[in-house]
Design a protein around this motif. Structure first.
Motif, mmCIF file in Angstrom:
data_model
loop_
_atom_site.group_PDB
_atom_site.id
_atom_site.type_symbol
_atom_site.label_atom_id
_atom_site.label_comp_id
_atom_site.label_asym_id
_atom_site.label_seq_id
_atom_site.Cartn_x
_atom_site.Cartn_y
_atom_site.Cartn_z
ATOM 1 N N VAL A 281 -12.326 -3.684 -6.031
ATOM 2 C CA VAL A 281 -13.090 -3.740 -4.783
ATOM 3 C C VAL A 281 -14.189 -4.798 -4.896
ATOM 4 C CG1 VAL A 281 -12.601 -1.327 -4.291
ATOM 5 C CG2 VAL A 281 -14.702 -1.920 -5.488
ATOM 6 N N PHE B 162 -1.935 5.888 -2.121
ATOM 7 C CA PHE B 162 -2.740 5.335 -1.033
ATOM 8 C C PHE B 162 -1.986 5.405 0.289
ATOM 9 C CE2 PHE B 162 -4.418 3.245 -4.840
ATOM 10 C CZ PHE B 162 -5.765 3.528 -4.690
ATOM 11 N N TYR C 156 -7.077 9.299 -0.503
ATOM 12 C CA TYR C 156 -6.967 7.899 -0.928
ATOM 13 C C TYR C 156 -6.610 7.018 0.260
ATOM 14 C CZ TYR C 156 -7.228 9.691 -5.663
ATOM 15 O OH TYR C 156 -7.658 10.304 -6.811
ATOM 16 N N ILE D 51 0.869 -1.180 0.000
ATOM 17 C CA ILE D 51 0.000 0.000 0.000
ATOM 18 C C ILE D 51 0.900 1.222 0.000
ATOM 19 C CG2 ILE D 51 -1.803 1.252 1.239
ATOM 20 C CD1 ILE D 51 -2.632 -1.460 2.457
ATOM 21 N N VAL E 148 -10.712 -4.560 -0.449
ATOM 22 C CA VAL E 148 -9.768 -4.288 -1.538
ATOM 23 C C VAL E 148 -9.123 -5.613 -1.928
ATOM 24 C CG1 VAL E 148 -7.651 -3.095 -2.222
ATOM 25 C CG2 VAL E 148 -9.346 -1.931 -0.780
ATOM 26 N N ILE F 61 -11.968 -0.126 1.700
ATOM 27 C CA ILE F 61 -12.102 1.226 1.168
ATOM 28 C C ILE F 61 -13.503 1.722 1.461
ATOM 29 C CG2 ILE F 61 -12.737 0.315 -1.113
ATOM 30 C CD1 ILE F 61 -11.457 2.769 -2.371
ATOM 31 N N THR G 131 -7.901 -5.256 4.044
ATOM 32 C CA THR G 131 -7.813 -3.885 3.552
ATOM 33 C C THR G 131 -9.162 -3.485 2.971
ATOM 34 O OG1 THR G 131 -5.484 -4.217 2.996
ATOM 35 C CG2 THR G 131 -6.584 -2.322 2.007
ATOM 36 N N LYS H 198 -18.162 -0.002 3.580
ATOM 37 C CA LYS H 198 -16.785 -0.448 3.390
ATOM 38 C C LYS H 198 -16.746 -1.667 2.473
ATOM 39 C CE LYS H 198 -14.694 1.191 7.713
ATOM 40 N NZ LYS H 198 -15.846 1.853 8.325
ATOM 41 N N LEU I 47 -7.079 4.174 2.973
ATOM 42 C CA LEU I 47 -7.698 2.870 3.162
ATOM 43 C C LEU I 47 -7.683 2.538 4.644
ATOM 44 C CD1 LEU I 47 -5.860 1.005 0.237
ATOM 45 C CD2 LEU I 47 -8.059 2.186 0.144
#
Length: 270
Positions: free
Chosen positions: A92, A45, A59, A41, A80, A70, A68, A77, A61
Motif C-alpha cells: 500500500v 480479496f 478484505y 483481485i 494498492v 484499501i 484500487t 484510503k 477493496l
C-alpha cells in the motif's frame, strides 16, 4: 461425558463439511476482479460491488478513479500497488506520494498500527519519519530540507515555512524533536540509513509504501476452522497448524472460528 464430547465432535465435523461445500460452491462462480493496474483481485480479496459470495468482506477493496484502494482502520484510503498471493502480502502507498523532482507530501500520517492487526500485519517497518514545519531554518544534518511540490498542502498561512523531515527509530516520540516545529505527518517507513539522507532518498522509500501480510486469513481458513492453533512465519510467508493440548481448547478455537466475530467465509445459503 465421553458421549457428550463425541456429539460435539460430530457436530463440529458436520459444520466444517458444510462450510467447505459453501466455499466450493461460492468460489466456483467467482472470477477475479480488476481495477486499474491491479488485474487479479481474487480470494480472499473482493472489490466493493462484487457478488456477496465472492471474497471475504473483511478484505474488501474499492475501485476509485481506476485505482484500487484499501481502507485503513480510521477510514483513510491508500493505493494498492501490488498483491502477492504467493507471499500473502499486499503493498500500500499513500495516494499523495508521486514521482517528481519536488517532494509530494503524503496525504495522511501513517503509523505502523493504522491497519487492523487482526487482518493485517505490517512488515519491514524499522523507522518513523516525521515531516514538520519550522518557523526558523535549522542547521542540523539530521533534519532533511524538504521542497514541497505544493506548499499550500502543508502550510496553513502565507508566511514563509521551513519544511524538514526527521528520520528516527520505529517508536520515535515527540520528545525526540529538539526544535520548535509543527508536526505535519508521522509516517512509518521501511529501513532508512540515517546518514547523508536526501529528500529524493526519502521520496523513493515513500513510493515503495508498506507491505501488509494477510497470513492471518490463512490461519483462520486453514487452521482455526479445524479447531487448530496457528503458527505464523512471516519470513517464509507460511503458516503451520498445530493441535491444541486438550479437547476443550480445540473446541473453543473451533467455536471462535465459526462465530460472527471471527467469520472467515460468507455463504448465502447459510
Amino acid at each position: 461425558m465421553m458421549f457428550r464430547e463425541a456429539k460435539l465432535v460430530v457436530l463440529a465435523l458436520f459444520h466444517t463439511f458444510f462450510l467447505a461445500i459453501c466455499a466450493a460452491n461460492g468460489n466456483q462462480t467467482c472470477r477475479p476482479s480488476s481495477c486499474g493496474d491491479i488485474q487479479n483481485i481474487s480470494y480472499p480479496f473482493r472489490l466493493k460491488g462484487d457478488p456477496s459470495g465472492c471474497g471475504d468482506p473483511d478484505y474488501e477493496l474499492v475501485c476509485e478513479n481506476n485505482r484500487t484502494m484499501i481502507n485503513s482502520r480510521n477510514g483513510d484510503k491508500y493505493d494498492v500497488a501490488d498483491i502477492n498471493y504467493d507471499h500473502s502480502t499486499i503493498r500500500v502507498v499513500d495516494p499523495g506520494v508521486k514521482k517528481g523532482n519536488c517532494f509530494s507530501t503524503p496525504l495522511y500520517s501513517l503509523p505502523y498500527y493504522i491497519f487492523d492487526s487482526y487482518y493485517y500485519s505490517v512488515l519491514g517497518v524499522s523507522n518513523t519519519t516525521v515531516l514538520m514545519n519550522c518557523k526558523q531554518p535549522i542547521s542540523d544534518d539530521n533534519y532533511i530540507p524538504i521542497t514541497p511540490c505544493n506548499s499550500s498542502n502543508v502550510t496553513s498561512s502565507s508566511s514563509q515555512a521551513h519544511l524538514y523531515a526527521l528520520v528516527g527509530g520505529k517508536y520515535m516520540e515527540v520528545g525526540d524533536i529538539k526544535y520548535s516545529c509543527t508536526i505535519l505527518r508521522t509516517i512509518a517507513t521501511r529501513f532508512l540509513k540515517h546518514d547523508n539522507l536526501s529528500m529524493s532518498d526519502l521520496q523513493e522509500v515513500l513510493l515503495l509504501g508498506l507491505d501488509l501480510s494477510f497470513l492471518s486469513f490463512r490461519c483462520k481458513s486453514e487452521c482455526e476452522v479445524k479447531g487448530l492453533n496457528c503458527d505464523v512465519n512471516y519470513s517464509n510467508h507460511t503458516v503451520q497448524c498445530t493441535k491444541p493440548r486438550n479437547f476443550l481448547k480445540w473446541f473453543s478455537l473451533y467455536i471462535r472460528s465459526i462465530l460472527g466475530v471471527d467469520r472467515f467465509i460468507e455463504c448465502k445459503a447459510y
